[in-house]
Design an enzyme around this catalytic site. Sequence first.
Site, short mmCIF file in Angstrom:
data_model
loop_
_atom_site.label_atom_id
_atom_site.label_comp_id
_atom_site.label_asym_id
_atom_site.label_seq_id
_atom_site.Cartn_x
_atom_site.Cartn_y
_atom_site.Cartn_z
NE ARG A 94 21.96 41.10 78.54
CZ ARG A 94 22.41 42.02 77.83
NH1 ARG A 94 22.99 42.98 78.25
NH2 ARG A 94 21.37 42.37 76.62
CG HIS B 226 22.72 39.94 72.01
ND1 HIS B 226 23.02 40.50 73.17
CD2 HIS B 226 24.35 40.74 71.17
CE1 HIS B 226 24.00 40.91 73.83
NE2 HIS B 226 24.68 41.44 72.57
CG ASN C 163 24.31 47.06 77.71
OD1 ASN C 163 23.86 46.07 78.60
ND2 ASN C 163 24.17 45.54 76.39
CG ASN D 11 22.56 43.90 74.03
OD1 ASN D 11 23.08 44.11 75.63
ND2 ASN D 11 23.45 43.97 73.06
CD GLU D 12 25.37 47.52 72.88
OE1 GLU D 12 25.88 47.80 72.18
OE2 GLU D 12 26.17 47.37 74.25
CE1 TYR E 79 32.02 45.85 77.71
CE2 TYR E 79 30.33 46.93 76.67
CZ TYR E 79 30.68 46.02 77.24
OH TYR E 79 30.36 44.50 77.40
CD GLN F 156 29.11 38.43 72.06
OE1 GLN F 156 28.30 38.00 72.74
NE2 GLN F 156 30.32 39.01 71.33
CD GLU G 262 33.61 39.43 72.72
OE1 GLU G 262 32.98 40.38 72.51
OE2 GLU G 262 33.22 38.98 73.18
CD1 TRP G 263 30.08 41.30 68.85
CD2 TRP G 263 28.56 39.93 67.71
NE1 TRP G 263 28.92 40.80 70.36
CE2 TRP G 263 27.86 40.59 69.30
CE3 TRP G 263 28.21 39.85 67.07
CZ2 TRP G 263 27.05 39.77 69.15
CZ3 TRP G 263 27.16 39.10 67.15
CH2 TRP G 263 26.16 39.24 68.95
CD GLU H 14 26.45 44.36 76.63
OE1 GLU H 14 27.59 44.26 76.24
OE2 GLU H 14 25.74 43.17 76.20
#
Length: 497
Positions: A82, A127, A314, A171-172, A316, A25, A433-434, A382
Amino acid sequence: MQIQLYHYGTFPEGFHWGVSSSAYQVEGGWNADGKGPSVWDTFTQKPGNIPNNDNGDVACDSYNKIDADLYMLRALKVKTYRFSLSWSRIFPNGYKSSHNQKGVDYYDRLIDGLIANNIAPMVTLYHWDLPQALQDISGWDNLEMINIFNEYCDFCYATFGDRVKFWITFNEPQTIAWSGYGLGQIPPNVKQPRDAPYRVAHNLLKAHAQVYHTYDEKYRASQGGLVSISLNAEWAEPLDINVPREVVAADRALQFQLGWFAHPIFKNGDYPDAMKWQVGNKSELQGLPNSRLPSFTDEDKAFIQGTADVFCINTYTTKVVRHVTSRLNIESYETDQDVEKDNADGSENTAVNEQKAVAWGLRRLLNWLKEEYGDPEIYITENGVATGTAITVDDTDRIFFLKTYVDEALKAHNLDGVRVKGYIASSLMDSFEWLKGNTIGYGLHYVNFKLSSRPRTPKRSAHLYFDIMRNNGFPLHLLTVSKFASTCLIVLLTLTN
């Protein structure tokens, strides 16, 4: 009696405040100094895959702007940064034999710069940016990946572990397994919702356990660091808490998303009973000889159980969950759950429709983690909010988000006894952002992607977060000062009228 909705107080001394980023990113330099292509390079460079054909070829240009990144971190006075390592920058084809010293030098400079500024590196080993050469042998759907990943992580521990004391393996993993191999939305864009996510998750859990044990056996005694995994979850609020079936459905949603990985690692080395029953039962009704959910041997369970030193989450948003009975003729991780998710009442819109802001859900999620997983130490690795490109530095939505979400974490710690040890805001700066490309931003700093120099400007939220970190929360004396200032203002206005 008036209910105080806002909680004033502070976190304990030593609380880990930080910000986050990830290699693909922010780094750019996609083929600089010997770096090999990753699956994200391959995907984004194909026209039509990302809005405006944005990609991470340059991103924030962090590969060439270490000093600028360190300046932002130093100015914020964060305690933790991070970030993730690009596997294909270190091993261009994924294997140790392709070792690229210039890639290693980049991370050495970054880590040394952080240490010099008293900022602790929190390093994510993976990631999402798998070396393309490894995807060419089926990626995480290949059992060989367990040993290949271990070789890479072993090298990272040996090379950076004298300075890095907090490692995150994946990550995730739920996003990797479902969005990557089920929905096929993100690389490697495999659309096999029936069983590929379950196979991939099985391999990810074994790979995570393997690299945890490698650290345990070879490095922990001399380096004294922590190893964990960042799991993702949205809080699942039952549609009606007075209807048992809806409460069970909400729990089932959490077990399928979070428990899929947390239950084996933090409980008994095995998948949650809700998953085993749902997938096994549906597989049988679908006429299959075995469950689509793989099973662990007793040896596997013992190997996986307990392979995280702290709980990293993480999160949101929050969803309201209700029970549905899904059709049997659709074989999918999604329909296996027998749930439907909707937005919560009172949720605030953000630039990402599926990530509406619902601050109260964070406290409930943290309490659920405490009860479900035996009161672990928890790091929020996150948490943040997306704003559109029309918002540059005047990001009042993010200010509101930060104040309310951090306060819910504070309530969980101070009022509920949840052992919250750190909060990592997502993210340090606007970045690629992906699937959304550069159309949204999560940053505390605005990055102008239209200029080749990629200038960074602190947003109003950066100033707020600086204050929150400096005050270690929301101390009561600030409320007193605020009330005093308001009173003075009222007096002045009265005198001048």
